[in-house]
Design a protein around this motif. Structure first.
Motif, PDB file in Angstrom:
ATOM      1  N   GLY A 236       0.666  -1.234   0.066  1.00 41.94           N
ATOM      2  CA  GLY A 236      -0.092  -0.183  -0.178  1.00 41.94           C
ATOM      3  C   GLY A 236       0.803   1.254  -0.025  1.00 41.94           C
ATOM      4  N   VAL A 237       2.010   1.258   0.702  1.00 40.39           N
ATOM      5  CA  VAL A 237       2.731   2.388   0.756  1.00 40.39           C
ATOM      6  C   VAL A 237       3.379   2.641  -0.658  1.00 40.39           C
ATOM      7  CG1 VAL A 237       4.984   3.352   1.671  1.00 40.39           C
ATOM      8  CG2 VAL A 237       3.471   2.088   3.241  1.00 40.39           C
ATOM      9  N   LEU A 238       3.608   1.701  -1.354  1.00 41.74           N
ATOM     10  CA  LEU A 238       4.172   1.982  -2.609  1.00 41.74           C
ATOM     11  C   LEU A 238       3.282   2.597  -3.757  1.00 41.74           C
ATOM     12  CD1 LEU A 238       6.807  -1.119  -3.394  1.00 41.74           C
ATOM     13  CD2 LEU A 238       7.315   1.433  -2.490  1.00 41.74           C
ATOM     14  N   VAL A 239       2.098   1.870  -3.464  1.00 37.54           N
ATOM     15  CA  VAL A 239       0.888   2.396  -4.266  1.00 37.54           C
ATOM     16  C   VAL A 239       0.562   3.860  -4.132  1.00 37.54           C
ATOM     17  CG1 VAL A 239      -1.607   2.255  -4.936  1.00 37.54           C
ATOM     18  CG2 VAL A 239       0.083   0.149  -4.757  1.00 37.54           C
ATOM     19  N   LEU A 240       0.471   4.176  -2.711  1.00 35.79           N
ATOM     20  CA  LEU A 240       0.292   5.475  -2.097  1.00 35.79           C
ATOM     21  C   LEU A 240       1.315   6.483  -2.557  1.00 35.79           C
ATOM     22  CD1 LEU A 240      -1.398   7.451  -0.552  1.00 35.79           C
ATOM     23  CD2 LEU A 240       0.012   6.835   1.503  1.00 35.79           C
ATOM     24  N   TYR A 241       2.626   6.159  -2.788  1.00 41.27           N
ATOM     25  CA  TYR A 241       3.576   7.185  -3.272  1.00 41.27           C
ATOM     26  C   TYR A 241       3.489   7.381  -4.650  1.00 41.27           C
ATOM     27  CZ  TYR A 241       8.554   8.045  -4.700  1.00 41.27           C
ATOM     28  OH  TYR A 241       9.662   8.620  -5.268  1.00 41.27           O
ATOM     29  N   ALA A 242       3.426   6.355  -5.315  1.00 45.89           N
ATOM     30  CA  ALA A 242       3.242   6.512  -7.088  1.00 45.89           C
ATOM     31  C   ALA A 242       2.076   7.540  -7.313  1.00 45.89           C
ATOM     32  CB  ALA A 242       3.160   5.024  -7.714  1.00 45.89           C
ATOM     33  N   LEU A 243       1.015   7.019  -6.609  1.00 47.60           N
ATOM     34  CA  LEU A 243      -0.358   7.521  -6.925  1.00 47.60           C
ATOM     35  C   LEU A 243      -0.450   9.010  -6.389  1.00 47.60           C
ATOM     36  CD1 LEU A 243      -3.183   4.966  -6.714  1.00 47.60           C
ATOM     37  CD2 LEU A 243      -2.084   5.941  -8.890  1.00 47.60           C
ATOM     38  N   GLY A 244       0.125   9.172  -5.152  1.00 44.55           N
ATOM     39  CA  GLY A 244       0.241  10.248  -4.357  1.00 44.55           C
ATOM     40  C   GLY A 244       1.005  11.348  -5.596  1.00 44.55           C
ATOM     41  N   ILE A 245       2.132  11.155  -6.010  1.00 46.25           N
ATOM     42  CA  ILE A 245       2.916  11.800  -6.774  1.00 46.25           C
ATOM     43  C   ILE A 245       2.136  12.514  -8.080  1.00 46.25           C
ATOM     44  CG2 ILE A 245       4.757  11.961  -8.566  1.00 46.25           C
ATOM     45  CD1 ILE A 245       6.185  10.020  -6.739  1.00 46.25           C
ATOM     46  N   VAL A 246       1.364  11.592  -8.713  1.00 47.42           N
ATOM     47  CA  VAL A 246       0.966  11.789 -10.079  1.00 47.42           C
ATOM     48  C   VAL A 246      -0.588  12.667  -9.660  1.00 47.42           C
ATOM     49  CG1 VAL A 246       1.897  10.180 -11.380  1.00 47.42           C
ATOM     50  CG2 VAL A 246      -0.186   9.502 -10.361  1.00 47.42           C
ATOM     51  N   GLY A 247      -1.255  12.138  -8.596  1.00 50.47           N
ATOM     52  CA  GLY A 247      -2.545  12.947  -8.103  1.00 50.47           C
ATOM     53  C   GLY A 247      -2.243  14.260  -7.636  1.00 50.47           C
ATOM     54  N   THR A 248      -1.345  14.565  -6.686  1.00 45.82           N
ATOM     55  CA  THR A 248      -0.900  15.916  -6.314  1.00 45.82           C
ATOM     56  C   THR A 248      -0.463  16.598  -7.661  1.00 45.82           C
ATOM     57  OG1 THR A 248      -0.690  14.842  -4.385  1.00 45.82           O
ATOM     58  CG2 THR A 248       0.324  16.999  -4.614  1.00 45.82           C
ATOM     59  N   ALA A 249       0.467  15.966  -8.282  1.00 45.61           N
ATOM     60  CA  ALA A 249       0.805  16.926  -9.507  1.00 45.61           C
ATOM     61  C   ALA A 249      -0.145  17.308 -10.563  1.00 45.61           C
ATOM     62  CB  ALA A 249       1.925  16.276 -10.294  1.00 45.61           C
ATOM     63  N   THR A 250      -1.217  16.463 -10.637  1.00 46.49           N
ATOM     64  CA  THR A 250      -2.119  16.775 -11.605  1.00 46.49           C
ATOM     65  C   THR A 250      -2.867  18.024 -10.717  1.00 46.49           C
ATOM     66  OG1 THR A 250      -2.363  14.592 -12.446  1.00 46.49           O
ATOM     67  CG2 THR A 250      -4.334  15.956 -12.777  1.00 46.49           C
ATOM     68  N   TYR A 251      -3.414  17.857  -9.759  1.00 50.29           N
ATOM     69  CA  TYR A 251      -4.346  19.052  -8.881  1.00 50.29           C
ATOM     70  C   TYR A 251      -3.476  20.279  -9.113  1.00 50.29           C
ATOM     71  CZ  TYR A 251      -6.819  20.883  -5.083  1.00 50.29           C
ATOM     72  OH  TYR A 251      -7.601  21.829  -4.357  1.00 50.29           O
ATOM     73  N   LEU A 252      -2.093  20.247  -8.558  1.00 49.73           N
ATOM     74  CA  LEU A 252      -1.525  21.448  -8.447  1.00 49.73           C
ATOM     75  C   LEU A 252      -1.407  21.867 -10.004  1.00 49.73           C
ATOM     76  CD1 LEU A 252       1.302  20.458  -6.439  1.00 49.73           C
ATOM     77  CD2 LEU A 252      -0.252  22.083  -5.642  1.00 49.73           C
ATOM     78  N   THR A 253      -1.248  21.354 -11.073  1.00 53.51           N
ATOM     79  CA  THR A 253      -1.150  21.761 -12.393  1.00 53.51           C
ATOM     80  C   THR A 253      -2.372  22.492 -12.786  1.00 53.51           C
ATOM     81  OG1 THR A 253       0.622  19.932 -12.999  1.00 53.51           O
ATOM     82  CG2 THR A 253      -0.612  21.316 -14.930  1.00 53.51           C
ATOM     83  N   LEU A 254      -3.340  21.493 -12.787  1.00 54.37           N
ATOM     84  CA  LEU A 254      -4.998  22.111 -13.086  1.00 54.37           C
ATOM     85  C   LEU A 254      -5.327  23.327 -12.324  1.00 54.37           C
ATOM     86  CD1 LEU A 254      -6.852  18.755 -13.504  1.00 54.37           C
ATOM     87  CD2 LEU A 254      -6.113  20.276 -15.315  1.00 54.37           C
ATOM     88  N   GLY A 255      -4.934  23.769 -10.938  1.00 53.17           N
ATOM     89  CA  GLY A 255      -5.132  24.622 -10.123  1.00 53.17           C
ATOM     90  C   GLY A 255      -4.355  25.881 -10.705  1.00 53.17           C
ATOM     91  N   LEU A 256      -3.027  25.761 -11.437  1.00 50.58           N
ATOM     92  CA  LEU A 256      -2.261  26.846 -11.624  1.00 50.58           C
ATOM     93  C   LEU A 256      -2.958  27.113 -13.031  1.00 50.58           C
ATOM     94  CD1 LEU A 256      -0.099  28.804 -11.491  1.00 50.58           C
ATOM     95  CD2 LEU A 256       1.467  27.178 -12.506  1.00 50.58           C
ATOM     96  N   TYR A 257      -3.250  26.305 -13.819  1.00 54.84           N
ATOM     97  CA  TYR A 257      -3.917  26.308 -15.345  1.00 54.84           C
ATOM     98  C   TYR A 257      -5.091  27.226 -15.070  1.00 54.84           C
ATOM     99  CZ  TYR A 257      -6.054  24.559 -19.681  1.00 54.84           C
ATOM    100  OH  TYR A 257      -6.456  24.564 -20.824  1.00 54.84           O
ATOM    101  N   GLY A 258      -6.027  26.969 -14.329  1.00 54.94           N
ATOM    102  CA  GLY A 258      -7.224  27.720 -13.793  1.00 54.94           C
ATOM    103  C   GLY A 258      -7.081  29.061 -13.329  1.00 54.94           C
ATOM    104  N   ALA A 259      -6.179  29.001 -12.347  1.00 50.17           N
ATOM    105  CA  ALA A 259      -5.768  30.419 -11.992  1.00 50.17           C
ATOM    106  C   ALA A 259      -5.296  31.380 -12.805  1.00 50.17           C
ATOM    107  CB  ALA A 259      -5.009  30.300 -10.781  1.00 50.17           C
ATOM    108  N   LEU A 260      -4.604  30.636 -13.824  1.00 46.82           N
ATOM    109  CA  LEU A 260      -4.288  31.926 -14.656  1.00 46.82           C
ATOM    110  C   LEU A 260      -5.352  31.973 -15.993  1.00 46.82           C
ATOM    111  CD1 LEU A 260      -0.656  30.585 -15.213  1.00 46.82           C
ATOM    112  CD2 LEU A 260      -1.302  32.626 -13.864  1.00 46.82           C
TER     113      LEU A 260
END
Length: 799
Positions: A236-260
């Motif tokens: 579970g930790v490795l799955v959380l690690y991998a998905l945490g990276i891409v999920g958080t990066a997607t959220y941050l990218t879309l947040g910046l994308y919409g904010a601009l």
């Protein structure tokens, strides 16, 4: 300069601050995420401000308003539309449409009028209570308008709805069209008796499909990645690690994308899947490094605790992951050289997402990986003795290896073995044997590579830049079905606008200009693919027919300056909105609209060139003619696509080569690294040529992206190879490197292949093509990495 270990230890010490900053960013960017998921496929995503074609388009809008005309065809197959009941329906529909606040004008059968006695008095034909035969006779007196409004059998009528040029029209288009559709549906059954078409209808359909694909890939994409990672690692930790990276990066990218101020479009719906797949690559390389550090049996571990093991793996992978991030970002940022905003935006925010993934790979890694507790790999039975490795690498004789070591079984290990440690070990051994097999068949494989290169290169001259907007839709889309039904009921309907500017001393209602424009319309009607033609000259003729009837009197009046001036004045008084659609207020610019089929950009360019030639020959002495409105913008896309492909590939090649040199500090090794990665670029472009896939918005910069993706694994290989080369020599170092880095290369390649192939399930053709071509390129990249690269190194980097 701080070492990788120093950086990772420092990051570990500030991990609480990092987590606090990350949570704060997630909260702050939530409004941006909400704004980003709205869809906008309007013109501003295709053309840069200041583009000459866009300036011309806006000049047209200032003269004639919004050029987005909704074409509505209504049909009664059972009886004529001239029946009294249908007359009332048509009149009521026209009135209801004209009353909509978003509608500027409606050209429909309701505009037909008949003299009502008295000087200048007229009355609407449809409101006069005429029976079918009488109305048919009345329409025969106005053939010019009749042919624009009815088919010859009077079972189909066309309404042209000009929408207001609202300040925020692109965001309101969907709601405006919904109002129009609902209004039509109250009078004629939609998709049975009535169909809508036009540029705005296509845009709204693209917006809907973009929204659907975004939700599909965001939900299903993360779900599939979860299942795959769980099947591979069962931790579970490795799955959380991998998905945490891409999920958080997607959220941050879309947040910046919409904010601009950006909104999803045809290409940026791909942002989540691009970030997911590329973000996973570095995570898998880090996990592979942890497994490799824990792997050597019988040897004391320098990093005995899970925390030390994790930090050591992160330290080892920091610089190569940074290098691959830069090459990936370089490939996407090369799209900034494109003249098309849609590609620039996609490239910029793909690069932002990839950069976030790098930060999170190590920022979350110092938190989560020490909890993974990866155990030693029990791999005695698959271990290749060092002396056997050295002998095999030196001789290149692996042809006697058993069938079980053939390369396709690597994927069997990935799929069927539940132990992640065993996957790494088995894949490592299989790749070492594959490497030896390649070196044992150098001549045959070199000939094979040469044949492939020649065959793929032969497909390059077949490449064409083109785009067909309706082709972005699946064949069963309501937009496509409505388009086909509308063409069957009415005929060609897509408008091509021409602006006519009389020469000095003449006006639109000068007899020379009117007669020449009518002659041009007659010439254009005879061209294949051109349907009805209507403009200011035909409007003058219709005005004369309403008074004089068709025939000689109207024809003679078309040559009378006084009669035309009087007709212009009457039209301005009785039909001001209608006249304003075809003549500018100062009488210096007239509009001529050709109806034609929906064409690809290349076909439309050829059509416009032919129209220009005919117009120059017929109207040249009295007026100038130029295409205007949306269609010239659409046709210009082919030029922009070609420029995007060449400029982005050139910049990507230069930047990637420079970044690889910065990592290896050797031009020879940098060239050897990049050279095999040109093969997947050739694969995708050659495949497109042979398959007849055009360069369009979905594929305009695929070559630059493919190059940056392909070089990723090669950089990891070269980083480890250089270190081993100093201690073992080139041949043994290559074999040691493929055993160490190879499992992650194969695993990331398999995940990328499956992930991009999964995109072929999207609704939009842009998504499908991007997924297909990227999957094809990944196959080429794996071949280049596992076959061409060993041959190149063995030939040019000898002992």
């Amino acid at each position: 300069m701080p070492t990788a270990a120093t950086i990772i230890m420092g990051l570990h010490r500030v991990r609480y601050w990092f987590l606090a900053a990350l949570l704060s960013a997630l909260l702050a960017l939530w409004p941006g995420v909400r704004a980003a998921v709205r869809v906008d496929n309007s013109l501003r995503i295709w053309f840069l401000e200041g583009d000459p074609a866009l300036r011309s388009y806006r000049a047209f809008q200032r003269l004639f308003g919004n050029d987005e005309v909704v074409i509505v065809a209504v049909r009664d197959s059972a009886r004529t539309l001239l029946a009294p009941a249908n007359q009332r329906r048509l009149a009521a529909l026209s009135t209801a449409l004209a009353a909509l606040p978003s509608v500027q004008a409606v050209l429909s059968p309701a505009v037909l009028r008949t003299p009502a006695g008295g000087l200048g008095g007229t009355a609407p034909l449809l409101g006069a209570g005429l029976d079918s035969a009488t109305l048919r006779a009345a329409l025969a007196r106005q053939p010019t308008l009749r042919d624009q409004l009815f088919t010859p059998d009077y079972r189909t009528a066309r309404l042209l709805i000009t929408l207001r040029n609202l300040p925020d029209f692109d965001n309101q288009r969907g709601a405006v069209l919904a109002q129009v559709r609902a209004t039509v549906g109250r009078h004629f059954a939609l998709d049975k008796q009535a169909w809508l078409g036009g540029v705005g209808v296509v845009y709204a359909g693209l917006n809907e499909l973009s929204q659907r694909d975004f939700g599909f890939f965001l939900g299903i994409g993360f779900g599939l990645m979860f299942l795959l990672l769980w099947a591979l690692y069962r931790r579970g930790v490795l799955v959380l690690y991998a998905l945490g990276i891409v999920g958080t990066a997607t959220y941050l990218t879309l947040g910046l994308y919409g904010a601009l101020g950006y909104r999803l479009n045809l290409l940026t719906v791909l942002l989540p899947v691009v970030i997911i797949l590329l973000g996973l690559m570095d995570a898998l390389h880090v996990i592979n490094e942890m497994q490799q550090l824990a792997a050597p049996p019988g040897e004391p571990l320098a990093t005995s605790s899970p925390k030390n093991l994790a930090l050591a793996a992160l330290s080892e992978m920091l610089f190569p992951c940074a290098a691959t991030m830069l090459t990936n970002v370089a490939g996407f940022l090369a799209l900034l050289s494109s003249p098309m905003p849609i590609l620039r935006t996609f490239g910029l925010f793909s690069g932002v997402g990839i950069a976030w993934c790098l930060v999170l790979t190590f920022g979350l890694g110092v938190w989560l990986l020490p909890l993974a507790g990866i155990r030693r790999i029990k791999n005695y039975e698959l271990k290749i003795k060092n002396e056997e490795v050295g002998e095999a690498a030196g001789s290149g004789r692996f042809s006697d290896q058993p069938r079980a070591t053939r390369p396709f079984l690597v994927f069997n290990f990935l799929i069927f073995n539940s132990s992640n440690s065993s996957i790494t070990a088995r894949t490592s051994a299989a790749l070492a044997r594959l490497y030896g097999w390649v070196l044992g068949h150098r001549r045959a494989l070199t000939l094979l590579v040469g044949a492939l290169v020649l065959g793929l290169a032969a497909g390059l001259p077949r490449l064409r830049a083109d785009t067909y907007t309706l082709g972005y839709f699946p064949s069963n889309s309501p937009v496509v079905r409505s388009h086909q039904a509308l063409e069957r009921a009415w005929g060609a309907y897509m408008p091509l606008e021409l602006l006519v500017r009389p020469r000095t001393g003449l006006t639109l209602h000068s007899p020379e200009v009117v007669q020449a424009t009518e002659a041009l319309a007659d010439s254009l009607r005879r061209r294949p693919g051109v349907g009805r033609v209507f403009g200011f000259a035909q409007l003058y003729r219709a005005g004369l027919e309403a008074r004089l009837g068709p025939g000689r009197r109207t024809q003679a009046a078309l040559g009378s300056r006084g009669a035309l001036r009087l007709t212009h004045e009457r039209l301005a008084a009785e039909y001001p909105a209608l006249l304003a659609q075809f003549a500018s207020p100062d009488g210096r610019v007239g509009r001529l609209t050709l109806a034609g089929p929906m064409l690809s950009a290349r076909q439309l360019s050829a059509q416009m060139a032919a129209v220009r030639r005919v117009a120059g020959r017929v109207l040249g002495p009295v007026a100038t003619v130029e295409p205007a409105g949306y269609q010239p913008l659409y046709a210009a896309i082919t030029q922009y696509v070609t420029r995007s492909q060449t400029s982005s590939l050139g910049w990507s090649l230069v930047v990637v080569l420079g970044l690889v040199w910065a990592l290896v500090r050797s031009w020879r090794l940098a060239l050897l690294t990049v050279l095999p990665n040109l093969f997947p670029v050739l694969v995708v472009l050659g495949f497109m040529g042979w398959a007849g896939i055009a360069l369009d918005t979905a594929t305009a910069s695929i070559a630059a992206i493919v190059l940056s993706l392909s070089v990723d694994d090669t950089v990891h290989f070269m980083h480890h190879y250089q270190r081993q080369r100093r201690a073992l020599g080139p041949a043994a170092a290559r074999l040691a490197t493929i055993r160490h880095v190879g499992p992650a290369i194969v695993l990331t390649g398999a995940i990328l292949l499956g992930g991009y192939a999964f995109m072929m399930l999207g609704s939009l053709k842009t998504v499908q093509l991007f997924g297909l071509l990227t999957a094809v390129s990944i196959v080429g990249a794996m071949f280049g990495e596992l076959v061409i690269f060993p041959l190149v190194l063995a030939r040019f980097d000898k002992e």
